[in-house]
Design an enzyme around this catalytic site. Structure first.
Site: not given
Ligand code: F6P
Length: 378
Positions: A132-133
């Protein structure tokens, strides 16, 4: 002749569209080439033999294939590339599964890890980008980005009516890690008045100025501020915390911005914060993500059939191409171009975007002067 056996895995944070990609790989591999497809659960953990593989086949034809429309991943995922398993265990596990090739669906970190394993083990490997980034290099879009953008836009739409009813400033925190694509795209589509992204440092004073301008110049008593979780101040600070396992996580920028506005404008504005968090990773994939995932899956299989390996499929100018993984990694993370068209569009809409452009700053100063004049006249 023995059937070819293809392994498929998902790795890294999940997003909508992963199942649609799995479905496309399974359909094309089995229907077009007659290959078997094994689902490898939980990324590399499944390769090390810690989880049994899942035999995947095409939908039985009795209804709409649910894989096309469901979020998450039926294979499970591990948010980090490795979950403690040794490289030897993974290489041995791959051999034990009798695989001829592997398709990995992941972000740049996960794709790099699987590509590395593939090189060590001499595996045939094709990568499919998702996140999604939208920060994977050399692809204009990764699976999941479009759906997440729509989710944020939907939230902005809902928040704008309640903001208008109560004359409030709504600060909306999005994900995105070090990239501002999600905040920028959704901010443009959702009508944000300020969009703060990691690539362009912001100043709280300017955010407040924007809110002030809206009130004085446009008689608009509410505002939408979209802030990416990794947004930075002029001195380069982002908001982070260290969790119980010692991992550094981006969190808290929404509250920080809200407090900053309160300290400057006090009771003249009411501010509320919405942290969208993992809501952005869920839901049904959008039509575009389904098309992207299906196209990526189809091309990944065709590349393997053509004897290609070590490549990642990418989306460019409305079609799928492929690039060597090393080339892709050299362009990661893909950040928002401060001189690019999307920032120019947002700027053209009068959105506050940070402190990067002398032209924009001059225009801001002129607006400020004008608003002070107007304010002193009322
Ligand atoms: O890389 C995708 C993402 O959703 C980022 O936008 C966010 O910082 C991170 O993953 C969150 O990670 P987790 O699901 O490990 O909390």
């Amino acid at each position: 002749m023995q059937k070819k056996r293809l392994g498929i895995l998902t790795s890294g944070g999940d997003c909508p569209g992963l199942n649609a990609a799995i479905r496309a790989v399974v359909s094309h591999a089995s229907l077009t080439y007659g290959w078997e497809v094994l689902g490898i659960p939980y990324g590399t953990r499944g390769l090390s033999g810690r989880k049994p593989p899942i035999e995947l086949s095409t939908c039985d034809g009795r209804g709409v294939d649910p894989l096309l429309a469901t979020g998450g991943t039926i294979l499970g995922s591990a948010s980090k590339g490795y979950s403690g398993e040794s490289v030897e265990a993974i290489l041995t596990g791959y051999e034990a599964l009798g695989l001829n090739a592997i398709v990995a669906i992941g972000g740049d970190g996960s794709l790099r890890i699987v590509a590395d394993l593939a090189e060590r083990g001499g595996w045939n490997f094709i990568g499919i980008p998702k996140t999604i980034d939208n920060d994977v290099g050399l692809t204009e879009s990764a699976i999941g980005f479009d759906t997440a953008t729509n989710t944020v836009v939907d939230a902005l739409q809902r928040l704008s009516s309640t903001a208008a009813s109560h004359d409030r400033v709504m600060v909306v925190e999005t994900m995105g890690r070090t990239a501002g694509h999600l905040a920028l795209h959704s901010g443009i589509a959702g009508g944000a008045d300020a969009i703060l992204i990691p690539e362009v440092p912001y100043s709280i004073d300017s955010v407040c100025q924007k809110i002030h301008d809206l009130k004085i110049l446009q008689q608009r008593h509410f505002a939408l501020v979209v802030v990416a979780e990794g947004a930075k101040t002029l001195s380069g600070e982002s908001r982070q915390y260290t969790d119980a396992q010692g991992n550094t996580r981006l969190r808290g920028i929404g509250d920080y911005i809200s407090d900053g506005i309160y300290h400057r404008l006090g009771d003249r504005v009411e501010v509320r914060v919405t942290v969208l968090g993992h809501v952005q990773r869920g839901g049904m994939p959008s039509a575009f993500d389904r098309i992207l995932a299906s196209s990526f899956g189809r091309v990944a299989v065709d590349l393997l059939a053509a004897g290609k390996s070590g490549r990642v499929v990418v989306w460019r100018a409305g079609d799928v191409e492929s690039v060597p993984i090393s080339e892709l990694c050299a362009h990661c993370p893909r950040l928002v171009d401060p001189q690019g068209s999307f920032l120019a569009t947002a700027r053209g809409l009068g959105t506050y975007l940070g402190e990067f452009s002398p032209v924009f700053e001059r225009a801001s100063a002129a607006r400020l002067q004008q608003s002070e004049l107007t304010a002193s006249q009322v």
